[in-house]
Design a protein around this motif. Structure first.
Motif, PDB file in Angstrom:
ATOM      1  N   ALA A  89      43.219  50.971  49.877  1.00  0.00           N
ATOM      2  CA  ALA A  89      44.613  51.412  49.782  1.00  0.00           C
ATOM      3  C   ALA A  89      45.510  50.345  49.162  1.00  0.00           C
ATOM      4  CB  ALA A  89      45.132  51.787  51.164  1.00  0.00           C
ATOM      5  N   LEU A  90      45.123  49.080  49.270  1.00  0.00           N
ATOM      6  CA  LEU A  90      45.936  48.003  48.712  1.00  0.00           C
ATOM      7  C   LEU A  90      45.586  47.659  47.260  1.00  0.00           C
ATOM      8  CD1 LEU A  90      46.237  45.657  51.795  1.00  0.00           C
ATOM      9  CD2 LEU A  90      47.974  47.171  50.833  1.00  0.00           C
ATOM     10  N   LEU A  91      44.576  48.294  46.705  1.00  0.00           N
ATOM     11  CA  LEU A  91      44.209  48.025  45.313  1.00  0.00           C
ATOM     12  C   LEU A  91      45.342  48.322  44.321  1.00  0.00           C
ATOM     13  CD1 LEU A  91      40.466  49.095  45.125  1.00  0.00           C
ATOM     14  CD2 LEU A  91      41.425  46.786  45.001  1.00  0.00           C
ATOM     15  N   PRO A  92      46.097  49.422  44.467  1.00  0.00           N
ATOM     16  CA  PRO A  92      47.224  49.611  43.545  1.00  0.00           C
ATOM     17  C   PRO A  92      48.255  48.482  43.627  1.00  0.00           C
ATOM     18  CG  PRO A  92      46.716  51.673  44.625  1.00  0.00           C
ATOM     19  CD  PRO A  92      45.900  50.617  45.305  1.00  0.00           C
ATOM     20  N   ALA A  93      48.507  47.969  44.807  1.00  0.00           N
ATOM     21  CA  ALA A  93      49.455  46.852  44.936  1.00  0.00           C
ATOM     22  C   ALA A  93      48.912  45.601  44.259  1.00  0.00           C
ATOM     23  CB  ALA A  93      49.754  46.583  46.406  1.00  0.00           C
ATOM     24  N   LEU A  94      47.619  45.405  44.330  1.00  0.00           N
ATOM     25  CA  LEU A  94      46.990  44.279  43.640  1.00  0.00           C
ATOM     26  C   LEU A  94      47.123  44.432  42.125  1.00  0.00           C
ATOM     27  CD1 LEU A  94      45.342  41.686  44.042  1.00  0.00           C
ATOM     28  CD2 LEU A  94      43.290  43.090  43.921  1.00  0.00           C
ATOM     29  N   LEU A  95      46.980  45.646  41.633  1.00  0.00           N
ATOM     30  CA  LEU A  95      47.182  45.903  40.209  1.00  0.00           C
ATOM     31  C   LEU A  95      48.628  45.611  39.805  1.00  0.00           C
ATOM     32  CD1 LEU A  95      46.144  46.946  37.484  1.00  0.00           C
ATOM     33  CD2 LEU A  95      46.672  49.259  38.265  1.00  0.00           C
ATOM     34  N   ALA A  96      49.582  45.958  40.653  1.00  0.00           N
ATOM     35  CA  ALA A  96      50.989  45.655  40.368  1.00  0.00           C
ATOM     36  C   ALA A  96      51.217  44.148  40.294  1.00  0.00           C
ATOM     37  CB  ALA A  96      51.893  46.276  41.430  1.00  0.00           C
ATOM     38  N   ALA A  97      50.575  43.389  41.172  1.00  0.00           N
ATOM     39  CA  ALA A  97      50.700  41.923  41.134  1.00  0.00           C
ATOM     40  C   ALA A  97      50.104  41.371  39.847  1.00  0.00           C
ATOM     41  CB  ALA A  97      50.019  41.312  42.357  1.00  0.00           C
ATOM     42  N   TRP A  98      48.998  41.945  39.401  1.00  0.00           N
ATOM     43  CA  TRP A  98      48.399  41.491  38.148  1.00  0.00           C
ATOM     44  C   TRP A  98      49.308  41.798  36.964  1.00  0.00           C
ATOM     45  CZ3 TRP A  98      46.630  44.288  33.857  1.00  0.00           C
ATOM     46  CH2 TRP A  98      45.972  43.512  32.900  1.00  0.00           C
ATOM     47  N   ILE A  99      49.888  42.988  36.932  1.00  0.00           N
ATOM     48  CA  ILE A  99      50.810  43.350  35.846  1.00  0.00           C
ATOM     49  C   ILE A  99      51.995  42.392  35.827  1.00  0.00           C
ATOM     50  CG2 ILE A  99      52.449  45.119  35.084  1.00  0.00           C
ATOM     51  CD1 ILE A  99      50.408  47.216  36.067  1.00  0.00           C
ATOM     52  N   ALA A 100      52.526  42.086  36.999  1.00  0.00           N
ATOM     53  CA  ALA A 100      53.663  41.168  37.073  1.00  0.00           C
ATOM     54  C   ALA A 100      53.272  39.773  36.575  1.00  0.00           C
ATOM     55  CB  ALA A 100      54.181  41.098  38.505  1.00  0.00           C
TER      56      ALA A 100
END
Length: 170
Positions: A89-100
């Motif tokens: 469930a936290l994988l999308p948030a990890l992707l957001a951190a990578w994009i940032a």
């Protein structure tokens, strides 16, 4: 599904509007100030990419956390898969951190721009998610909150709101 889409749409539109207003108001310079066209030199703070990705993917993570029913134990053939659900469930948030982080690595933004944009995005994602859904540890975290309606026949206009049960609960 409509509550998820509605809360996602409100979070996305609101964060884009707030970021655009802040960019125009603050007018902070970009790292490559001299190589930038005149109309975009002073639009670094906050990062729109970081804010939009944090809002969209943070909202997706919250939806997945709610659907995973974090408050209930979950076993599959005697193996506790609760931590796996949490990580997934936290994988999308990890992707957001990578994009940032790519915004800083590519020298499009200063670190403060990215942190501010990410915090704005996460704040609006949480605000609109919890407006429509209960806490992620609630037993019915996967169901939207019941709508708040006034009883038009009995209550005066200034009466408190009445909680109407969700159709699935009947």
């Amino acid at each position: 599904v409509s509550s998820r889409l509605e809360s996602f749409a409100f979070a996305s539109v609101t964060v884009v509007s707030v970021v655009d207003c802040l960019k125009r108001y603050v007018g902070y310079w970009r790292p490559y100030f001299y190589d930038q066209p005149d109309n975009d030199k002073f639009r670094s703070f906050p990062s729109g990419h970081a804010a939009s990705s944090a809002a969209a993917l943070g909202h997706a993570s919250l939806c997945l956390l709610g659907a995973a029913n974090c408050g209930k134990p979950c076993c599959l053939r005697g193996f506790d898969i609760g931590p796996l659900k949490l990580v997934a469930a936290l994988l999308p948030a990890l992707l957001a951190a990578w994009i940032a982080s790519t915004r800083v690595v590519d020298h499009d933004h200063h670190p403060a721009d990215v942190v501010a944009g990410s915090l704005l995005g996460l704040a609006f994602a949480a605000l609109f998610y919890f407006r429509y859904f209960p806490d992620i540890y609630h037993p019915d975290s996967h169901l939207p909150r019941p709508p708040f309606l006034r009883d038009a026949h009995d209550a005066p206009p200034d009466a408190p709101l009445v909680d109407v049960p969700h159709p699935a609960a009947c």
